[in-house]
Design a protein around this motif. Structure first.
Motif, PDB file in Angstrom:
ATOM      1  N   THR A   3      -5.224  -2.582  -2.860  1.00 62.74           N
ATOM      2  CA  THR A   3      -4.869  -2.191  -1.322  1.00 62.74           C
ATOM      3  C   THR A   3      -5.472  -0.978  -0.901  1.00 62.74           C
ATOM      4  OG1 THR A   3      -2.625  -1.386  -1.644  1.00 62.74           O
ATOM      5  CG2 THR A   3      -3.046  -3.623  -0.836  1.00 62.74           C
ATOM      6  N   GLY A   4      -5.959   0.219  -1.960  1.00 64.14           N
ATOM      7  CA  GLY A   4      -6.387   1.314  -1.701  1.00 64.14           C
ATOM      8  C   GLY A   4      -7.822   1.341  -1.626  1.00 64.14           C
ATOM      9  N   ASP A   5      -8.292   1.914  -0.569  1.00 62.60           N
ATOM     10  CA  ASP A   5      -9.848   2.160  -0.414  1.00 62.60           C
ATOM     11  C   ASP A   5     -10.478   2.532  -1.518  1.00 62.60           C
ATOM     12  OD1 ASP A   5     -12.076   2.607   1.729  1.00 62.60           O
ATOM     13  OD2 ASP A   5     -11.986   4.259   0.473  1.00 62.60           O
ATOM     14  N   ASP A  47      -6.109   2.344   5.050  1.00 67.25           N
ATOM     15  CA  ASP A  47      -5.621   3.285   3.942  1.00 67.25           C
ATOM     16  C   ASP A  47      -5.274   4.630   4.337  1.00 67.25           C
ATOM     17  OD1 ASP A  47      -4.904   4.795   1.677  1.00 67.25           O
ATOM     18  OD2 ASP A  47      -6.360   3.812   0.513  1.00 67.25           O
ATOM     19  N   VAL A  55     -10.401  -0.317  -4.178  1.00 67.82           N
ATOM     20  CA  VAL A  55     -11.212  -1.468  -3.774  1.00 67.82           C
ATOM     21  C   VAL A  55     -12.812  -1.260  -4.151  1.00 67.82           C
ATOM     22  CG1 VAL A  55     -12.039  -2.902  -2.021  1.00 67.82           C
ATOM     23  CG2 VAL A  55      -9.643  -2.478  -2.388  1.00 67.82           C
ATOM     24  N   PRO A  73      -1.972   2.188  -4.476  1.00 67.34           N
ATOM     25  CA  PRO A  73      -3.071   1.169  -4.082  1.00 67.34           C
ATOM     26  C   PRO A  73      -3.049   0.063  -5.018  1.00 67.34           C
ATOM     27  CG  PRO A  73      -3.588   3.141  -5.504  1.00 67.34           C
ATOM     28  CD  PRO A  73      -2.369   3.248  -5.185  1.00 67.34           C
ATOM     29  N   ALA A 108      -7.091  -1.853   2.699  1.00 61.39           N
ATOM     30  CA  ALA A 108      -7.910  -0.567   2.394  1.00 61.39           C
ATOM     31  C   ALA A 108      -8.495  -0.013   3.675  1.00 61.39           C
ATOM     32  CB  ALA A 108      -8.931  -1.073   1.478  1.00 61.39           C
ATOM     33  N   TYR A 141      -9.468  -6.215   1.562  1.00 59.48           N
ATOM     34  CA  TYR A 141     -10.202  -5.047   2.280  1.00 59.48           C
ATOM     35  C   TYR A 141      -9.561  -4.595   3.660  1.00 59.48           C
ATOM     36  CZ  TYR A 141     -14.471  -6.878   0.007  1.00 59.48           C
ATOM     37  OH  TYR A 141     -15.460  -7.079  -0.958  1.00 59.48           O
ATOM     38  N   ARG A 179       0.765  -1.030  -0.027  1.00 62.21           N
ATOM     39  CA  ARG A 179      -0.140   0.118   0.044  1.00 62.21           C
ATOM     40  C   ARG A 179       0.975   1.197  -0.013  1.00 62.21           C
ATOM     41  NH1 ARG A 179      -1.548   3.599  -1.303  1.00 62.21           N
ATOM     42  NH2 ARG A 179      -3.408   4.932  -0.773  1.00 62.21           N
ATOM     43  N   ARG A 196      -7.516   7.404   3.317  1.00 61.03           N
ATOM     44  CA  ARG A 196      -8.905   7.569   3.805  1.00 61.03           C
ATOM     45  C   ARG A 196      -9.251   7.659   5.016  1.00 61.03           C
ATOM     46  NH1 ARG A 196     -12.908   7.845   5.109  1.00 61.03           N
ATOM     47  NH2 ARG A 196     -15.391   6.783   4.542  1.00 61.03           N
TER      48      ARG A 196
END
Length: 396
Positions: A51-53, A313, A56, A35, A310, A307, A31, A316
């Motif tokens: 791996t990024g919100d 993250d 995803v 992402p 994320a 998830y 991450r 986020r």
């Protein structure tokens, strides 16, 4: 971007010592590089790791990515389609056919009507713990019985069958069962649910499974749906209750805040769902070429959606690796996102809110009965992360 694109050759099989709650270090490192990373599936097939919100969520709401089991491009052999009724591994229109009859049975209003019963089940478990006295394994005394009884009552599983059902579900969810025993447990559970559906067809009772027999779903489809609901309704919540308690005990400031203000319980549930994310990852397969995060995901390529990473993250969430029950940022991925958003999320929220509040109120001196490093954790290979046992004690 492609020149510095990070590559992950294998997903981690365990978490570093002393870090039982956050994502494994390899995922956090991925991450940090961005992402999206290149990834090679265990079967040798090339794929991607998200791996990024934001990305995803993008995949989970993009119809160009499929949930269908038979499209997973992760091994060299052909994967069969999901059995009838197993809606997690299907797309529309089949997915909607399975999900639509269930939506009205898991509404927030209907789940709230169960609150009093959940409170009684929780009180009964705590009464038994108190009578037996410390120490206790919170997993077997508290975390497993509550969701097991709730989901079994909701679906109409006879009381005398609950222990056997719980044992079989645990075998094919714990990530440590041999292939032979895994198949045996899965087959035994399938057989049991098939017999249960037949019984509901013949003699309906006041439960969700009986209500579903009035739909146009076939027996095979009802069996698949029943199996998914039983497994998901038990295992995910059980592990959230046990791992969540462990996390609170390891964060005494947050534990004290929740004890001081029970009204914080709803926010605490959301933060624990974000922080722990026991349902760690899912996969989707691109149906066509898709541009995502500056990369081209070629048609037929399967991506892994982390998830857990994320939900940690930093783009986020502020200080994402900190457990903060007063966190104002919502919108975690603990229950998924998009068309496959968890059907039982409202039920799980009520169970956790009731259970955490009652546990801390009943045992104000609750603490680990062993050093933290001795708490036995499920392996990363488990479909749902959690603890195997959680020895606790309290003052009497």
């Amino acid at each position: 971007m492609s020149e510095s694109l990070h590559t992950v050759t294998a997903l981690p099989t365990e978490r570093p010592a002393g870090c039982p709650f956050g994502p494994p270090a390899e995922l956090l490192e991925a991450r940090r590089h961005g992402p999206i990373s290149r990834y090679t599936h265990p079967g040798g097939k090339p794929g991607w790791l998200i791996t990024g919100d934001e990305l995803v969520r993008a995949v989970l709401t993009d119809a160009r990515f499929s949930s269908r089991k038979e499209l997973l491009n992760v091994v060299d052999f052909e994967i069969p389609p999901a059995p009838p009724g197993e809606f997690l591994l299907t797309d529309d229109p089949q997915h909607s056919r399975y999900r639509k009859p269930l939506i009205g049975k898991f509404t927030a209003r209907r789940m709230r009507l169960l609150t009093e019963r959940i409170e009684q089940i929780t009180a009964d478990c705590l009464d038994a713990m108190e009578r037996t006295g410390p120490p206790a394994d919170l997993v077997t005394a508290f975390a497993k019985p509550i969701p097991t009884i709730v989901i079994c009552e909701l679906l109409g599983v006879p009381y005398e069958d609950r222990d056997a059902f719980q044992e079989q579900i645990d075998k094919f969810m714990n990530g440590e069962t041999s292939d032979e025993d895994l198949i045996a447990a899965y087959t035994a559970t399938q057989t049991y649910v098939a017999e249960l559906v037949a019984a509901k067809r013949a003699h309906p009772t006041d439960d969700v499974l009986s209500e579903l027999t009035d739909s146009d779903l076939t027996d095979e489809e009802l069996q698949g749906i029943g199996l998914i609901l039983l497994a998901a309704g038990f295992d995910t919540t059980a592990n959230m209750l046990s791992l969540g308690t462990y996390a609170l005990l390891q964060h005494p400031d947050q534990l004290a805040a929740l004890r001081a203000d029970p009204a914080l319980a709803d926010r605490a549930v959301e933060e624990l769902m974000r922080y722990l994310t026991v349902a760690k990852s899912f996969m989707r397969t691109a149906l066509v070429d898709v541009e995502l995060g500056g990369q081209t995901i070629e048609a037929g390529t399967t991506v892994v959606l982390s998830y857990h990473t994320a939900n940690h993250d930093p783009e986020r969430f502020t200080d994402p690796h900190v457990l903060d029950l007063n966190r104002q940022e919502g919108g975690h991925l603990g229950f998924g996102h998009g068309p496959h958003l968890c059907l039982g999320q409202q039920l799980a929220r009520i169970e956790m809110r009731v259970a955490f509040t009652a546990l801390l109120d009943r045992f104000p001196t609750l603490r680990l009965a062993v050093p933290a490093e001795q708490v036995a954790l499920r392996p990363e290979s488990a479909d749902v992360y959690g603890v195997k046992s959680l020895p606790v004690t309290w003052d009497v």
